[in-house]
Design a protein around this motif. Structure first.
Motif, PDB file in Angstrom:
ATOM      1  N   LEU A  64      14.883  22.035 -12.757  1.00 54.13           N
ATOM      2  CA  LEU A  64      15.498  21.628 -11.288  1.00 54.13           C
ATOM      3  C   LEU A  64      14.376  21.766 -10.172  1.00 54.13           C
ATOM      4  O   LEU A  64      14.561  21.160  -9.355  1.00 54.13           O
ATOM      5  CB  LEU A  64      16.635  22.794 -11.200  1.00 54.13           C
ATOM      6  CG  LEU A  64      17.787  22.388 -11.901  1.00 54.13           C
ATOM      7  CD1 LEU A  64      18.777  23.792 -11.686  1.00 54.13           C
ATOM      8  CD2 LEU A  64      18.463  21.078 -11.616  1.00 54.13           C
ATOM      9  N   LEU A  65      13.531  22.712 -10.414  1.00 50.32           N
ATOM     10  CA  LEU A  65      12.465  22.967  -9.367  1.00 50.32           C
ATOM     11  C   LEU A  65      11.518  21.943  -9.450  1.00 50.32           C
ATOM     12  O   LEU A  65      11.026  21.544  -8.417  1.00 50.32           O
ATOM     13  CB  LEU A  65      11.613  24.336  -9.717  1.00 50.32           C
ATOM     14  CG  LEU A  65      12.510  25.438  -9.515  1.00 50.32           C
ATOM     15  CD1 LEU A  65      11.723  26.831  -9.981  1.00 50.32           C
ATOM     16  CD2 LEU A  65      12.665  25.639  -7.854  1.00 50.32           C
ATOM     17  N   ASP A  66      11.329  21.133 -10.663  1.00 51.82           N
ATOM     18  CA  ASP A  66      10.355  19.942 -10.677  1.00 51.82           C
ATOM     19  C   ASP A  66      11.020  18.895  -9.993  1.00 51.82           C
ATOM     20  O   ASP A  66      10.324  18.189  -9.134  1.00 51.82           O
ATOM     21  CB  ASP A  66      10.232  19.906 -12.276  1.00 51.82           C
ATOM     22  CG  ASP A  66       9.187  18.900 -12.399  1.00 51.82           C
ATOM     23  OD1 ASP A  66       8.400  18.413 -11.445  1.00 51.82           O
ATOM     24  OD2 ASP A  66       8.866  18.254 -13.446  1.00 51.82           O
ATOM     25  N   GLU A  67      12.543  18.767  -9.947  1.00 53.94           N
ATOM     26  CA  GLU A  67      13.058  17.859  -9.371  1.00 53.94           C
ATOM     27  C   GLU A  67      12.861  17.736  -7.801  1.00 53.94           C
ATOM     28  O   GLU A  67      12.611  16.965  -7.130  1.00 53.94           O
ATOM     29  CB  GLU A  67      14.529  17.518  -9.819  1.00 53.94           C
ATOM     30  CG  GLU A  67      14.631  17.164 -11.184  1.00 53.94           C
ATOM     31  CD  GLU A  67      16.311  17.239 -11.575  1.00 53.94           C
ATOM     32  OE1 GLU A  67      17.057  17.547 -10.587  1.00 53.94           O
ATOM     33  OE2 GLU A  67      16.437  17.154 -12.749  1.00 53.94           O
ATOM     34  N   ALA A  68      12.916  19.143  -7.501  1.00 52.78           N
ATOM     35  CA  ALA A  68      12.909  19.344  -5.957  1.00 52.78           C
ATOM     36  C   ALA A  68      11.440  19.253  -5.400  1.00 52.78           C
ATOM     37  O   ALA A  68      11.329  18.712  -4.368  1.00 52.78           O
ATOM     38  CB  ALA A  68      13.533  20.646  -5.625  1.00 52.78           C
ATOM     39  N   PHE A  69      10.621  19.701  -6.107  1.00 53.67           N
ATOM     40  CA  PHE A  69       9.272  20.186  -5.322  1.00 53.67           C
ATOM     41  C   PHE A  69       7.934  19.537  -6.210  1.00 53.67           C
ATOM     42  O   PHE A  69       7.072  19.258  -5.806  1.00 53.67           O
ATOM     43  CB  PHE A  69       8.779  21.614  -5.694  1.00 53.67           C
ATOM     44  CG  PHE A  69       9.566  22.541  -4.856  1.00 53.67           C
ATOM     45  CD1 PHE A  69       9.215  22.751  -3.150  1.00 53.67           C
ATOM     46  CD2 PHE A  69      10.761  23.110  -5.047  1.00 53.67           C
ATOM     47  CE1 PHE A  69       9.942  23.649  -2.568  1.00 53.67           C
ATOM     48  CE2 PHE A  69      11.563  23.905  -4.374  1.00 53.67           C
ATOM     49  CZ  PHE A  69      11.298  24.197  -3.172  1.00 53.67           C
TER      50      PHE A  69
END
Length: 474
Positions: free
Chosen positions: A309-314
């Motif tokens: 999820l953090l990869d998708e966002a940042f």
């Protein structure tokens, strides 16, 4: 409480009667400490210097003898009042014993002698046995240092596989969260310092103080501002995002690191909506690294999902070893962490293409409390006594448990100067001292005298100890 600082009462009740139980003519005894096996096949020796400075450096006084005499009289045990007063009068209250041990930080295979304790005054031959209770507590800092060291080897393996800077990353990959979960402040201090032999991240303040007081280390570890559930949930569920924004405004500065627990309600919603959408630009503009902390669920699955999820966002960059490194954010997992879960989590995220750079661990109860003397099967045993002028072997060999068979005779530990292997070797009964031992080709003494007749002979620094432990590899 005065009684708790009296060395004569820092023992087991039955020890008070043991001076009467040795054979007539006994005038010397010899004891050793070893790990008889356990979960790990080698241990990190640490904590003796702290114990010696804390408990043996202060001379015994007649007031201590008075108090111990009265306690044991009421308790129903005989007490060697004359023997203790003789130590006060003739030795100035300093105990006539010699302790030899491997230098702290040394990594030694199990089933080898780690330290020896021997009497140095024929009239006080019984003193080493009296100190067993106190000295065997060395099992605790050794076991904590051992658990931490083995975790370090696991993390190092994954960093070397996935990171461009494995040694630079390693010191802060396992953070000590254990202070609130231990049985006492002293445990927190000893255990916290033991962990810091291997890592530099901790929230256990007492471990820092012990390293400074007993090992000459001005500051052994470091921490960062971090949220707890109360500082998030006190804003109310409807204001969860504002709680996170406050963390950014208070602590997120260029180059800084701030950790925020984000699963008080829904970790995945918090990442998608709050961190990854509403606050995304504020995170980027702050110049800080924001560390998201999950705190429930299956650690292996949750960490992986949070990284996705953090990869998708940042987004991410790809490092020189073809693994993904997230931009601006990281994850720290503290719930459910133990040596097994560390490996399982790292295997999972590595297979998903993420560098170990993205993740740190916090370890509490499993680091400082979920262990006991049998984790590494520690024992302190008498192995020799001089009776009628002759050294005799002293040992146990229970028919019901050969694992408890003890070593015999006086002994020392040798180390091969080229290959690094250890060997516990006997000292002949005819030898006048532990120096009179035939050393096999290539072997040197692995033990040194660290304490003799009330005086510390070696005063290791924390830096020296860390260097020894770090030099050892699986």
């Amino acid at each position: 409480m005065q009684t708790l600082s009296n060395l004569l009462l820092n023992t087991d009740s039955y020890k008070a009667s043991h001076w009467l139980q040795y054979p007539p003519g006994t005038d010397a005894t010899f004891f050793y400490v070893e790990s008889r096996g356990g979960i790990h096949d080698r241990t990190v020796f640490f904590g003796l210097q702290a114990i010696l400075k804390e408990y043996l450096a202060t001379p015994v006084t007649h007031a201590d003898v008075d108090e111990a005499r009265d306690v044991f009289a009421a308790h129903g045990e005989p007490f060697n009042e004359a023997g203790w007063r003789d130590i006060v009068d003739r030795h100035g209250g300093h105990l006539p014993i010699r302790i030899r041990a491997v230098p702290e930080g040394t990594v030694v295979p199990t089933h080898e002698a780690l330290m020896t304790i021997e009497s140095t005054d024929p009239q006080a031959f019984w003193v080493p046995s009296y100190l067993e209770t106190m000295l065997l507590r060395i099992w605790y800092p050794i076991t904590v240092a051992t658990i931490s060291w083995h975790a370090k080897q696991t993390i190092r393996q994954f960093l070397e596989r996935t990171s461009d800077d494995p040694e630079g990353q390693l010191p802060f990959k396992l953070h000590d969260f254990g202070a609130r979960g231990v049985s006492s402040l002293e445990s927190a201090a000893l255990g916290g310092a033991a962990h810091l032999v291997n890592f530099m991240g901790t929230d256990t303040v007492s471990g820092l103080l012990l390293a400074k007081a007993h090992y000459h280390e001005p500051m052994a570890g470091f921490s960062i501002p971090a949220a707890e559930h109360s500082t998030i949930t006190s804003w109310g569920r409807d204001n969860e995002m504002e709680a996170y924004r406050n963390m950014l405004r208070q602590f997120a500065k260029p180059g800084s690191i701030v950790a925020v627990v984000s699963d008080s309600y829904d970790i995945f919603h918090a990442i998608r909506q709050h961190w990854g959408t509403t606050l995304k630009q504020e995170v980027i503009d702050s110049g800080a690294t924001v560390v998201i902390r999950p705190d429930s669920g299956d650690p292996v699955a949750v960490v992986h999902q949070c990284l996705d999820l953090l990869d998708e966002a940042f987004g991410h960059t790809v490092n020189g070893k073809d693994y993904k490194v997230l931009n601006h954010v990281r994850v720290i997992q503290g719930d459910g962490i133990n040596p097994n879960s560390i490996r399982a989590i790292l295997e999972r995220i590595t297979s998903a293409g993420y560098a170990t750079d993205n993740l740190a661990f916090g370890m509490g109860g499993a680091l400082l409390q979920r262990l006991d003397r049998d984790t590494q099967k520690f024992a302190l045993k008498c192995s020799a006594a001089r009776v009628g002028g002759e050294w005799i072997d002293v040992y146990k060999d229970p028919v019901t448990d050969k694992g408890k068979q003890s070593k015999r005779g006086r002994m020392t530990l040798l180390r091969h100067r080229e290959y690094g292997g250890f060997r516990t070797v006997p000292v002949p009964a005819s030898a006048a001292s532990l120096d009179d031992v035939e050393r096999p080709a290539g072997y040197d003494d692995a033990m040194v005298t660290v304490w003799e007749d009330g005086r510390l002979q070696r005063d290791w620094t924390f830096a020296e100890i860390r260097a020894r432990a770090d030099a050892a590899r699986l």
